[in-house]
Design a protein around this motif. Structure first.
Motif, mmCIF file in Angstrom:
data_model
loop_
_atom_site.group_PDB
_atom_site.id
_atom_site.type_symbol
_atom_site.label_atom_id
_atom_site.label_comp_id
_atom_site.label_asym_id
_atom_site.label_seq_id
_atom_site.Cartn_x
_atom_site.Cartn_y
_atom_site.Cartn_z
ATOM 1 N N PHE A 72 0.852 -1.185 0.000
ATOM 2 C CA PHE A 72 0.000 0.000 0.000
ATOM 3 C C PHE A 72 0.890 1.239 0.000
ATOM 4 C CE2 PHE A 72 -2.002 -3.482 2.221
ATOM 5 C CZ PHE A 72 -3.272 -3.537 1.660
ATOM 6 N N ASN A 73 0.591 2.161 -0.889
ATOM 7 C CA ASN A 73 1.379 3.383 -1.003
ATOM 8 C C ASN A 73 0.433 4.581 -0.979
ATOM 9 O OD1 ASN A 73 3.354 5.292 -1.474
ATOM 10 N ND2 ASN A 73 3.533 4.839 -3.661
ATOM 11 N N ASN A 74 0.255 5.138 0.218
ATOM 12 C CA ASN A 74 -0.681 6.251 0.408
ATOM 13 C C ASN A 74 -2.086 5.897 -0.082
ATOM 14 O OD1 ASN A 74 1.221 8.086 1.563
ATOM 15 N ND2 ASN A 74 2.029 8.487 -0.494
ATOM 16 N N THR A 75 -2.521 4.698 0.268
ATOM 17 C CA THR A 75 -3.863 4.248 -0.092
ATOM 18 C C THR A 75 -4.892 4.958 0.780
ATOM 19 O OG1 THR A 75 -2.977 2.084 -0.708
ATOM 20 C CG2 THR A 75 -5.354 2.232 -0.306
ATOM 21 N N ILE A 76 -5.887 5.542 0.154
ATOM 22 C CA ILE A 76 -6.908 6.292 0.881
ATOM 23 C C ILE A 76 -7.946 5.328 1.460
ATOM 24 C CG2 ILE A 76 -8.694 8.063 0.710
ATOM 25 C CD1 ILE A 76 -5.796 9.056 0.466
ATOM 26 N N ILE A 77 -8.161 5.432 2.772
ATOM 27 C CA ILE A 77 -9.103 4.570 3.485
ATOM 28 C C ILE A 77 -10.184 5.436 4.133
ATOM 29 C CG2 ILE A 77 -9.394 2.832 5.278
ATOM 30 C CD1 ILE A 77 -7.583 1.884 3.024
ATOM 31 N N PRO A 78 -11.442 5.246 3.771
ATOM 32 C CA PRO A 78 -12.520 5.996 4.438
ATOM 33 C C PRO A 78 -12.623 5.610 5.912
ATOM 34 C CG PRO A 78 -13.282 4.985 2.391
ATOM 35 C CD PRO A 78 -11.948 4.380 2.695
ATOM 36 N N ASP A 79 -13.059 6.550 6.718
ATOM 37 C CA ASP A 79 -13.149 6.312 8.153
ATOM 38 C C ASP A 79 -14.064 5.139 8.487
ATOM 39 O OD1 ASP A 79 -12.417 7.413 10.877
ATOM 40 O OD2 ASP A 79 -14.603 7.433 11.032
ATOM 41 N N GLU A 80 -15.121 4.929 7.681
ATOM 42 C CA GLU A 80 -16.056 3.839 7.976
ATOM 43 C C GLU A 80 -15.454 2.455 7.733
ATOM 44 O OE1 GLU A 80 -17.392 5.482 3.850
ATOM 45 O OE2 GLU A 80 -16.656 6.277 5.762
ATOM 46 N N ASN A 81 -14.261 2.396 7.132
ATOM 47 C CA ASN A 81 -13.594 1.114 6.913
ATOM 48 C C ASN A 81 -12.635 0.746 8.037
ATOM 49 O OD1 ASN A 81 -14.605 1.913 4.205
ATOM 50 N ND2 ASN A 81 -13.608 0.025 3.576
ATOM 51 N N ILE A 82 -12.512 1.616 9.034
ATOM 52 C CA ILE A 82 -11.686 1.314 10.204
ATOM 53 C C ILE A 82 -12.573 0.627 11.234
ATOM 54 C CG2 ILE A 82 -10.070 2.208 11.893
ATOM 55 C CD1 ILE A 82 -9.315 2.751 8.958
#
Length: 366
Positions: free
Chosen positions: A204-214
């Protein structure tokens, strides 16, 4: 005296039918694991993707039965696996429902990415980082390796850290939409055995993760921590032992039938193997019962997995040693079983790690 118990009696007719369907396609899956896509209509697939509330004891039973059919085919199948247990432990109801909806409706394969090239499976020292960008998004950076279905699954869990302590570990749900990002790379590693598992690496290289996926945001810091992650592994460990046991039982049954006309020549051998398999099964089931009562009680689960690995290797080696070259050449699945049985030692922790984990659980000492 007959020591043989039919698999229908041991596992039940339904699970045995599922096992036979996995055996039927085993050599094709070993040659090309992605051919499993052509068999999503099999009833065993619907059984696997529908499992959202099984106990450790239930999984220990059905995983042994399905591995009796073929563990490689089983591991290539869609299903929740370890990611499902993590979702059940850390996710909120909406996240759980969405995960299992995709799993059942789209027959998704899943992965669980903990292991790293430099740190192995030591969850407390992983280097993959999750950093908050703003109120709604995070950035994921790091590399994961040696985990099943990583390059072909449509959904899975990645463990990352937000701080350097046991409370700073977070589970991230990677969905099919996130996998479309170009800054995620995935690769299947070359494999000699248990090819259906499709062991992979992912970066992963600066992969954007939405808060709802945490996962775990609704939980206390203690519950959303390394402690919960360890409890999830405890719940799965007897299942891994059951995979080893199912394969060994299948090889034993094959050789028993092959040599049944000379039963009295091999009677002591058959009785010894049957006793080892039965004791191994009993230990796994007892460990699973304890984990179901207390997810933190993983000492016996660790020891039962290590024991199952050793028993499986011993049984398969000794049974196949009784076979002639002609008998082995006529039964390629048995050759495959000898190759695959050594993989269980490295799945979910080697014997050395299991002993250390058991010691820590019982004494509190590392």
């Amino acid at each position: 005296m007959n020591v043989f118990q039919s698999p229908e009696l041991r596992y039940g007719n339904v699970l045995y039918e599922y096992a036979l369907s996995l055996r039927e396609i085993s050599l094709m899956v070993d040659e090309n694991p992605l051919c499993i896509n052509d068999y999503f209509h099999f009833p065993v697939i619907n059984f696997l993707v529908s499992d959202r509330d099984s106990t450790a004891l239930c999984r220990t039973h059905y995983l042994e039965a399905l591995s009796y059919g073929d563990p490689g085919s089983l591991l290539a199948c869609p299903g929740p696996s370890l990611s499902g247990l993590m979702m059940r432990t850390l996710a909120n109801p909406d996240q759980i429902n969405h995960f299992y909806f995709l799993l059942k409706e789209k027959k998704y394969r899943t992965f669980f990415a903990l292991t790293e090239p430099l740190k192995g499976s030591d969850a407390s020292h992983i280097q993959t980082q999750l950093k908050k960008i703003d109120e709604n998004t995070w950035s994921l950076n790091g590399e994961k390796s040696f985990f099943g279905n990583g390059a072909v699954a449509e959904m899975g869990i990645v463990l990352a850290k937000i701080s350097d302590n046991s409370l700073g570990i977070r589970a991230v749900l990677i969905t099919d939409e996130l996998l479309l990002q170009k800054n995620i790379s995935r690769e299947i590693l070359p494999m000699y055995a248990l090819r259906g598992a499709q062991i992979a690496c992912m970066s992963f290289n600066n992969t954007i993760i939405p808060d709802e996926n945490i996962l775990g945001s609704h939980l206390s810091a203690c519950k959303n921590s390394l402690y919960s992650i360890i409890s999830v592994f405890n719940q799965l460990r007897t299942g891994v032992g059951a995979l080893a046991l199912g394969l060994a039982q299948a090889v034993f049954d094959f050789v028993y039938h092959l040599k049944s006309s000379h039963f009295f020549t091999y009677a002591s051998f058959f009785h010894e193997c049957d006793a080892q398999l039965s004791l191994c099964r009993g230990l796994l089931q007892e460990a699973a019962k304890r984990v179901d009562l207390d997810h933190a009680d993983g000492a016996l689960a660790s020891l039962s997995k290590a024991n199952a690995t050793a028993v499986a290797e011993n049984i398969v080696e000794r049974c196949i040693a009784l076979c002639s070259v002609d008998e082995l050449m006529a039964n390629p699945w048995i050759q495959k079983a000898l190759r695959d049985v050594y993989c269980w030692e490295f799945m979910e922790g080697t014997t050395h790690i299991q002993k250390l984990q058991s010691r820590f659980t019982m004494t509190g000492l590392r």
